[in-house]
Design a protein around this motif. Structure first.
Motif, PDB file in Angstrom:
ATOM      1  N   THR A   2      27.656  11.586 -36.331  1.00 24.72           N
ATOM      2  CA  THR A   2      27.148  10.518 -37.194  1.00 24.72           C
ATOM      3  C   THR A   2      28.064   9.300 -37.205  1.00 24.72           C
ATOM      4  O   THR A   2      27.658   8.216 -37.629  1.00 24.72           O
ATOM      5  N   LYS A   3      29.298   9.474 -36.738  1.00 20.13           N
ATOM      6  CA  LYS A   3      30.265   8.369 -36.739  1.00 20.13           C
ATOM      7  C   LYS A   3      30.542   7.836 -35.344  1.00 20.13           C
ATOM      8  O   LYS A   3      31.025   6.708 -35.188  1.00 20.13           O
ATOM      9  N   THR A   4      30.274   8.640 -34.341  1.00 22.05           N
ATOM     10  CA  THR A   4      30.586   8.262 -32.964  1.00 22.05           C
ATOM     11  C   THR A   4      29.349   8.440 -32.096  1.00 22.05           C
ATOM     12  O   THR A   4      28.447   9.217 -32.435  1.00 22.05           O
ATOM     13  N   PRO A   5      29.263   7.736 -30.967  1.00 25.08           N
ATOM     14  CA  PRO A   5      28.091   7.859 -30.097  1.00 25.08           C
ATOM     15  C   PRO A   5      27.903   9.298 -29.595  1.00 25.08           C
ATOM     16  O   PRO A   5      28.869   9.997 -29.296  1.00 25.08           O
ATOM     17  N   TYR A   6      26.670   9.678 -29.500  1.00 22.57           N
ATOM     18  CA  TYR A   6      26.325  11.017 -29.020  1.00 22.57           C
ATOM     19  C   TYR A   6      26.637  11.150 -27.532  1.00 22.57           C
ATOM     20  O   TYR A   6      26.363  10.241 -26.749  1.00 22.57           O
ATOM     21  N   GLU A   7      27.236  12.269 -27.168  1.00 18.39           N
ATOM     22  CA  GLU A   7      27.478  12.585 -25.756  1.00 18.39           C
ATOM     23  C   GLU A   7      27.035  14.029 -25.544  1.00 18.39           C
ATOM     24  O   GLU A   7      27.575  14.948 -26.145  1.00 18.39           O
ATOM     25  N   LYS A   8      26.023  14.214 -24.702  1.00 19.56           N
ATOM     26  CA  LYS A   8      25.341  15.505 -24.651  1.00 19.56           C
ATOM     27  C   LYS A   8      26.225  16.661 -24.202  1.00 19.56           C
ATOM     28  O   LYS A   8      26.076  17.787 -24.689  1.00 19.56           O
ATOM     29  N   TRP A   9      27.160  16.414 -23.274  1.00 20.58           N
ATOM     30  CA  TRP A   9      27.995  17.519 -22.795  1.00 20.58           C
ATOM     31  C   TRP A   9      29.083  17.872 -23.809  1.00 20.58           C
ATOM     32  O   TRP A   9      29.423  19.047 -23.968  1.00 20.58           O
ATOM     33  N   THR A  10      29.586  16.894 -24.493  1.00 18.45           N
ATOM     34  CA  THR A  10      30.545  17.175 -25.558  1.00 18.45           C
ATOM     35  C   THR A  10      29.867  17.981 -26.665  1.00 18.45           C
ATOM     36  O   THR A  10      30.437  18.939 -27.206  1.00 18.45           O
ATOM     37  N   ALA A  11      28.642  17.596 -26.995  1.00 15.15           N
ATOM     38  CA  ALA A  11      27.890  18.310 -28.025  1.00 15.15           C
ATOM     39  C   ALA A  11      27.618  19.751 -27.601  1.00 15.15           C
ATOM     40  O   ALA A  11      27.719  20.689 -28.411  1.00 15.15           O
ATOM     41  N   TYR A  12      27.278  19.929 -26.329  1.00 13.02           N
ATOM     42  CA  TYR A  12      27.051  21.287 -25.830  1.00 13.02           C
ATOM     43  C   TYR A  12      28.335  22.105 -25.898  1.00 13.02           C
ATOM     44  O   TYR A  12      28.345  23.247 -26.377  1.00 13.02           O
ATOM     45  N   GLY A  13      29.437  21.514 -25.437  1.00 13.96           N
ATOM     46  CA  GLY A  13      30.714  22.221 -25.469  1.00 13.96           C
ATOM     47  C   GLY A  13      31.104  22.631 -26.875  1.00 13.96           C
ATOM     48  O   GLY A  13      31.569  23.754 -27.115  1.00 13.96           O
ATOM     49  N   GLN A  14      30.930  21.717 -27.840  1.00 20.90           N
ATOM     50  CA  GLN A  14      31.248  22.051 -29.225  1.00 20.90           C
ATOM     51  C   GLN A  14      30.411  23.231 -29.712  1.00 20.90           C
ATOM     52  O   GLN A  14      30.918  24.143 -30.369  1.00 20.90           O
ATOM     53  N   SER A  15      29.131  23.245 -29.367  1.00 19.64           N
ATOM     54  CA  SER A  15      28.266  24.335 -29.835  1.00 19.64           C
ATOM     55  C   SER A  15      28.675  25.669 -29.232  1.00 19.64           C
ATOM     56  O   SER A  15      28.580  26.713 -29.884  1.00 19.64           O
ATOM     57  N   LYS A  16      29.165  25.647 -27.998  1.00 13.77           N
ATOM     58  CA  LYS A  16      29.586  26.894 -27.361  1.00 13.77           C
ATOM     59  C   LYS A  16      30.931  27.379 -27.903  1.00 13.77           C
ATOM     60  O   LYS A  16      31.162  28.593 -28.012  1.00 13.77           O
ATOM     61  N   THR A  17      31.816  26.452 -28.266  1.00 16.75           N
ATOM     62  CA  THR A  17      33.035  26.838 -28.975  1.00 16.75           C
ATOM     63  C   THR A  17      32.674  27.433 -30.327  1.00 16.75           C
ATOM     64  O   THR A  17      33.250  28.448 -30.760  1.00 16.75           O
ATOM     65  N   ALA A  18      31.691  26.831 -30.996  1.00 21.94           N
ATOM     66  CA  ALA A  18      31.238  27.356 -32.284  1.00 21.94           C
ATOM     67  C   ALA A  18      30.701  28.777 -32.144  1.00 21.94           C
ATOM     68  O   ALA A  18      30.940  29.630 -33.015  1.00 21.94           O
ATOM     69  N   ASN A  19      29.994  29.056 -31.047  1.00 27.01           N
ATOM     70  CA  ASN A  19      29.488  30.416 -30.828  1.00 27.01           C
ATOM     71  C   ASN A  19      30.621  31.431 -30.742  1.00 27.01           C
ATOM     72  O   ASN A  19      30.540  32.533 -31.291  1.00 27.01           O
ATOM     73  N   ALA A  20      31.680  31.070 -30.034  1.00 28.37           N
ATOM     74  CA  ALA A  20      32.826  31.972 -29.896  1.00 28.37           C
ATOM     75  C   ALA A  20      33.538  32.165 -31.227  1.00 28.37           C
ATOM     76  O   ALA A  20      33.897  33.291 -31.607  1.00 28.37           O
ATOM     77  N   LEU A  21      33.744  31.091 -31.967  1.00 23.95           N
ATOM     78  CA  LEU A  21      34.426  31.187 -33.258  1.00 23.95           C
ATOM     79  C   LEU A  21      33.574  31.943 -34.274  1.00 23.95           C
ATOM     80  O   LEU A  21      34.102  32.668 -35.123  1.00 23.95           O
ATOM     81  N   PHE A  22      32.270  31.790 -34.176  1.00 25.23           N
ATOM     82  CA  PHE A  22      31.362  32.529 -35.068  1.00 25.23           C
ATOM     83  C   PHE A  22      31.521  34.030 -34.886  1.00 25.23           C
ATOM     84  O   PHE A  22      31.609  34.790 -35.861  1.00 25.23           O
ATOM     85  N   ALA A  23      31.568  34.487 -33.631  1.00 22.07           N
ATOM     86  CA  ALA A  23      31.749  35.921 -33.374  1.00 22.07           C
ATOM     87  C   ALA A  23      33.081  36.407 -33.931  1.00 22.07           C
ATOM     88  O   ALA A  23      33.181  37.507 -34.482  1.00 22.07           O
ATOM     89  N   ASN A  24      34.110  35.591 -33.780  1.00 18.06           N
ATOM     90  CA  ASN A  24      35.426  35.914 -34.310  1.00 18.06           C
ATOM     91  C   ASN A  24      35.350  36.134 -35.821  1.00 18.06           C
ATOM     92  O   ASN A  24      35.813  37.154 -36.351  1.00 18.06           O
ATOM     93  N   ALA A  25      34.760  35.180 -36.540  1.00 15.26           N
ATOM     94  CA  ALA A  25      34.696  35.282 -38.000  1.00 15.26           C
ATOM     95  C   ALA A  25      33.748  36.389 -38.455  1.00 15.26           C
ATOM     96  O   ALA A  25      34.038  37.107 -39.428  1.00 15.26           O
ATOM     97  N   LEU A  26      32.622  36.533 -37.760  1.00 13.66           N
ATOM     98  CA  LEU A  26      31.656  37.564 -38.149  1.00 13.66           C
ATOM     99  C   LEU A  26      32.245  38.960 -38.015  1.00 13.66           C
ATOM    100  O   LEU A  26      31.937  39.860 -38.815  1.00 13.66           O
ATOM    101  N   SER A  27      33.105  39.159 -37.027  1.00 11.86           N
ATOM    102  CA  SER A  27      33.679  40.492 -36.818  1.00 11.86           C
ATOM    103  C   SER A  27      34.427  40.975 -38.058  1.00 11.86           C
ATOM    104  O   SER A  27      34.410  42.164 -38.379  1.00 11.86           O
TER     105      SER A  27
END
Length: 325
Positions: free
Chosen positions: A177-202
């Protein structure tokens, strides 16, 4: 569940093993599995392998017609539900329906995802890749927590990607919302989030004996590439100018049948007992990224995707985000 825990266990399965071979000797009769995105690409192969081993498989789908057509040959073993990961209300309805009708869920496989799409907003203005790939799956897991905890040793597998190397969590501007959208950065962030989610869910499954893992399935040609032009895939080195697979893709990419193997290994292998939250690839626990090596871009897991503190911070941030929707 830190980077020091990323130690391979020698699963015995080569990287290009078909998923069906990974679980050929696993009896899943009486088990219930939910697989998002289970009617396309590696999700479909995941469902097929689970059903062939006797599991009852539920596939939540945004398009019931497409799911019904894709899963026609498995109709006796597979049920289809209505759900759109980008619509949290529909995720909660699906989870509530499952929780009210089943006594337990043994496997939750968060397989669905979108990649490098044009800027799109879901939920309360959330960036679509983060909202769909991470927040939608987190809402699903939260809605199913009671039935997951009632299973004996439930497992939750969330598909991350080597794409996590493209971006850590952008804590100051997760939703672009503050910086221009960049599709690959957004994808990378979501995939890091997937890994961190599994960590916390465990940690939240520990009391019930459940486990959560993240998985990089490998490079595979699937509908995940639908937002990429042929020209862009040529630039990435995946395709030749005529649209045929490049030599890089032929040598490095897996088939959909092979692409589901790490998911199925993580869902069933006793070699992962006592190793909650780890990131897996090629039918094993992934090694830490070897910084500066030729393989750093496509092999191993970066330390920030295995950080316990970051995982807890993301969990709290995501809970607050979902609470407002």
């Amino acid at each position: 569940m830190a980077i020091a825990d990323q130690v391979p266990v020698n699963s015995g399965f080569p990287a290009r093993t078909d998923g069906a071979d990974v679980i050929r000797d696993v009896d899943l009769v009486g088990k219930t599995a939910i697989v998002t995105g289970g009617y396309s690409g590696i999700g479909l192969e995941t469902v097929r392998a689970l059903a062939n081993q006797g599991a009852r498989v539920i596939v939540p789908a945004r398009s019931r017609d497409k799911a019904t057509s894709a899963l026609a040959s498995l109709s006796d073993q597979v049920e289809i539900g209505d759900m759109d990961l980008g619509d949290i209300a529909s995720v909660r309805r699906f989870a509530s329906s499952v929780s009210n009708s089943l006594t337990r869920v043994d496997l939750l496989i968060n397989n669905a995802g979108i990649m490098a799409c044009p800027e799109t907003r879901v939920g309360h203005g959330w960036e679509a890749q983060f909202g769909t790939n991470h927040l939608g799956h987190m809402a699903l897991a939260l809605g199913l927590m009671d039935v997951l905890c009632k299973a004996t040793g439930a497992r939750v597998i969330t598909l991350s990607s080597t794409g996590h190397k493209l971006s850590n969590i952008r804590w100051d501007d997760i939703q672009f919302t503050k910086t221009p959208y960049e599709k690959w950065t957004a994808y990378g962030q979501s995939k890091t989030a997937n890994a961190l989610f599994a960590n916390a869910l465990s940690r939240r499954l520990k009391r019930s004996g459940g486990l959560a893992f993240s998985v990089h399935p490998g490079g595979i040609f699937t509908p995940l590439q639908r937002h990429l032009s042929i020209e862009e895939q040529v630039t990435l080195g995946w395709l030749n100018e005529d649209g045929s697979p490049s030599e890089l893709a032929k040598s490095g990419f897996k088939t959909p049948e092979q692409g589901c193997s790490t998911t199925l290994w993580a869902a069933t292998s006793d070699k992962l007992d006592g190793k909650p939250g780890v990131y897996c690839e090629d039918c094993d626990i992934a090694v830490p990224t070897e910084l500066g090596s030729p393989t750093a871009r496509f092999r191993g897991v970066d330390a920030y995707a295995c950080d316990d503190e970051a995982a807890e911070r993301l969990w709290e941030t995501s809970e607050a985000t979902l609470a407002g929707n």
